[in-house]
Design a protein around this motif. Structure first.
Motif, mmCIF file in Angstrom:
data_model
loop_
_atom_site.group_PDB
_atom_site.id
_atom_site.type_symbol
_atom_site.label_atom_id
_atom_site.label_comp_id
_atom_site.label_asym_id
_atom_site.label_seq_id
_atom_site.Cartn_x
_atom_site.Cartn_y
_atom_site.Cartn_z
ATOM 1 N N VAL A 1 1.036 4.137 -3.146
ATOM 2 C CA VAL A 1 0.816 5.578 -2.974
ATOM 3 C C VAL A 1 2.067 6.348 -3.384
ATOM 4 O O VAL A 1 1.973 7.366 -4.090
ATOM 5 C CB VAL A 1 0.442 5.896 -1.519
ATOM 6 N N LYS A 2 3.229 5.867 -2.987
ATOM 7 C CA LYS A 2 4.489 6.548 -3.303
ATOM 8 C C LYS A 2 4.703 6.653 -4.804
ATOM 9 O O LYS A 2 5.122 7.698 -5.314
ATOM 10 C CB LYS A 2 5.664 5.812 -2.656
ATOM 11 N N GLN B 1 0.825 -1.206 0.000
ATOM 12 C CA GLN B 1 0.000 0.000 0.000
ATOM 13 C C GLN B 1 0.858 1.255 0.000
ATOM 14 O O GLN B 1 0.574 2.220 -0.724
ATOM 15 C CB GLN B 1 -0.925 0.000 1.210
ATOM 16 N N ARG C 1 2.421 6.552 -7.034
ATOM 17 C CA ARG C 1 1.218 7.151 -7.618
ATOM 18 C C ARG C 1 0.349 6.163 -8.390
ATOM 19 O O ARG C 1 -0.314 6.520 -9.360
ATOM 20 C CB ARG C 1 1.602 8.331 -8.524
ATOM 21 N N GLU D 1 -1.857 4.670 -6.607
ATOM 22 C CA GLU D 1 -3.054 4.927 -5.822
ATOM 23 C C GLU D 1 -2.980 6.345 -5.291
ATOM 24 O O GLU D 1 -1.893 6.835 -4.961
ATOM 25 C CB GLU D 1 -3.149 3.962 -4.636
ATOM 26 N N THR D 2 -4.126 7.001 -5.201
ATOM 27 C CA THR D 2 -4.164 8.336 -4.609
ATOM 28 C C THR D 2 -4.408 8.211 -3.109
ATOM 29 O O THR D 2 -4.831 7.159 -2.612
ATOM 30 C CB THR D 2 -5.283 9.177 -5.243
ATOM 31 N N THR D 3 -4.168 9.296 -2.390
ATOM 32 C CA THR D 3 -4.416 9.267 -0.947
ATOM 33 C C THR D 3 -5.903 9.105 -0.653
ATOM 34 O O THR D 3 -6.286 8.479 0.340
ATOM 35 C CB THR D 3 -3.891 10.547 -0.285
ATOM 36 N N ASP D 4 -6.768 9.661 -1.506
ATOM 37 C CA ASP D 4 -8.211 9.481 -1.326
ATOM 38 C C ASP D 4 -8.598 8.013 -1.488
ATOM 39 O O ASP D 4 -9.433 7.488 -0.748
ATOM 40 C CB ASP D 4 -8.994 10.331 -2.332
ATOM 41 N N LEU E 1 -6.635 5.521 -0.926
ATOM 42 C CA LEU E 1 -6.097 4.819 0.247
ATOM 43 C C LEU E 1 -7.066 4.924 1.426
ATOM 44 O O LEU E 1 -7.237 3.964 2.185
ATOM 45 C CB LEU E 1 -4.741 5.401 0.626
ATOM 46 N N LYS E 2 -7.720 6.073 1.557
ATOM 47 C CA LYS E 2 -8.695 6.239 2.644
ATOM 48 C C LYS E 2 -9.856 5.262 2.478
ATOM 49 O O LYS E 2 -10.318 4.649 3.447
ATOM 50 C CB LYS E 2 -9.217 7.678 2.660
ATOM 51 N N THR F 1 -8.624 1.749 3.262
ATOM 52 C CA THR F 1 -8.468 1.578 4.705
ATOM 53 C C THR F 1 -9.819 1.359 5.373
ATOM 54 O O THR F 1 -9.957 0.522 6.286
ATOM 55 C CB THR F 1 -7.778 2.815 5.322
#
Length: 267
Positions: A57-58, A53, A60, A62-65, A67-68, A71
């Motif tokens: 994200v690192k 994961q 790119r 996946e976006t941080t949104d 990832l939320k 999660t």
């Protein structure tokens, strides 16, 4: 040639959408045949999931949104796992430091991988939904489905009633996806079923690799019962409804957020 090219692009995008599930399966396969000293298998799978994961994200993927959302599904999945394992539906026989009430924390990643696929597909295929039902009704349906996973242990199982109610809820809802510059459509219930079928195949692979086991797999591995497709079908519906509602909420709140930034005032 255009058809072949489109099919290739579709398959390639689907493979990209499955990056996180593939990493998880690869981890299951490797940890089944390779023992690493001083660390339990389930603990190692948790580390693999967390590292995957972070890397997505690192780099790119996946976006941080996204990832939320993933999660959130990890937590939803863990809640279901805690109940089901202690109800005797399935088990995790291996040892682990990161086990809570018999449930290894990595298990939430199996639900998170479904959310990861949906988020990736949403972006890569530019998903759009025609005639999506009222959000109140879809949210109520998602809550009812999730609750039935728990209540059917003490009350009648209403999964087939809930499944039947999906027909009037999504009578003409179509998901549209774009491949090679061309947009295609599919009825939403058919898309739910197809995703559920492939998850069922993945579930068979997972149990074969010893990720968990059902009671009938204790002595020797057996094919996961076909009836589990209905469970995954309903879980996929929860997942997609949640993603749709979260994205709708975000897009409705964004203009207000940008206005606050622009004017420096709260609205």
């Amino acid at each position: 040639m255009t058809f072949v090219r489109t099919l290739f692009i579709f398959a390639w995008k689907q493979a990209l959408c499955c990056i996180f599930p593939v990493i998880l399966f690869a981890g299951m396969a490797l940890t089944k045949v390779i023992d690493i000293p001083y660390i339990h298998r389930y603990d190692l799978l948790l580390l693999i999931g967390l590292a995957a994961q972070a890397a997505m994200v690192k780099f790119r993927l996946e976006t941080t949104d996204e990832l939320k959302v993933i999660t959130l599904f990890h937590l939803i999945g863990l809640g279901l796992e805690l109940f089901k394992v202690n109800a005797g539906s399935w088990s995790y026989p291996g040892e682990a430091w990161t086990k809570v009430a018999g449930v290894p924390l990595y298990s939430g990643f199996m639900y998170a991988s479904v959310a990861s696929y949906i988020c990736q597909a949403w972006r890569r295929f530019d998903l759009q939904f025609d005639r999506w039902p009222n959000g109140v009704w879809t949210t109520a349906m998602a809550i009812a489905i999730y609750a039935n996973f728990f209540t059917h242990h003490v009350l009648p199982d209403f999964r087939w009633v809930l499944t039947a109610l999906l027909v009037p809820l999504f009578p003409r809802t179509v998901v549209r996806f774009t491949v090679n510059g061309r947009t295609y459509g599919m009825h939403i219930l058919l898309s739910f079923l197809l995703i559920a079928f492939f998850i069922w195949i993945a579930e068979n692979i997972s149990t074969f690799l010893g990720a968990w086991q059902y009671p009938n797999q204790t002595a020797a591995w057996n094919l996961v019962h076909w009836g589990k497709i209905s469970s995954w079908f309903l879980l996929v519906i929860i997942s997609i409804i949640a993603v749709v509602q979260l994205k709708d909420l975000k897009y409705r709140l964004l203009p207000r957020r940008f206005t606050r930034i622009k004017t420096g005032r709260s609205l």
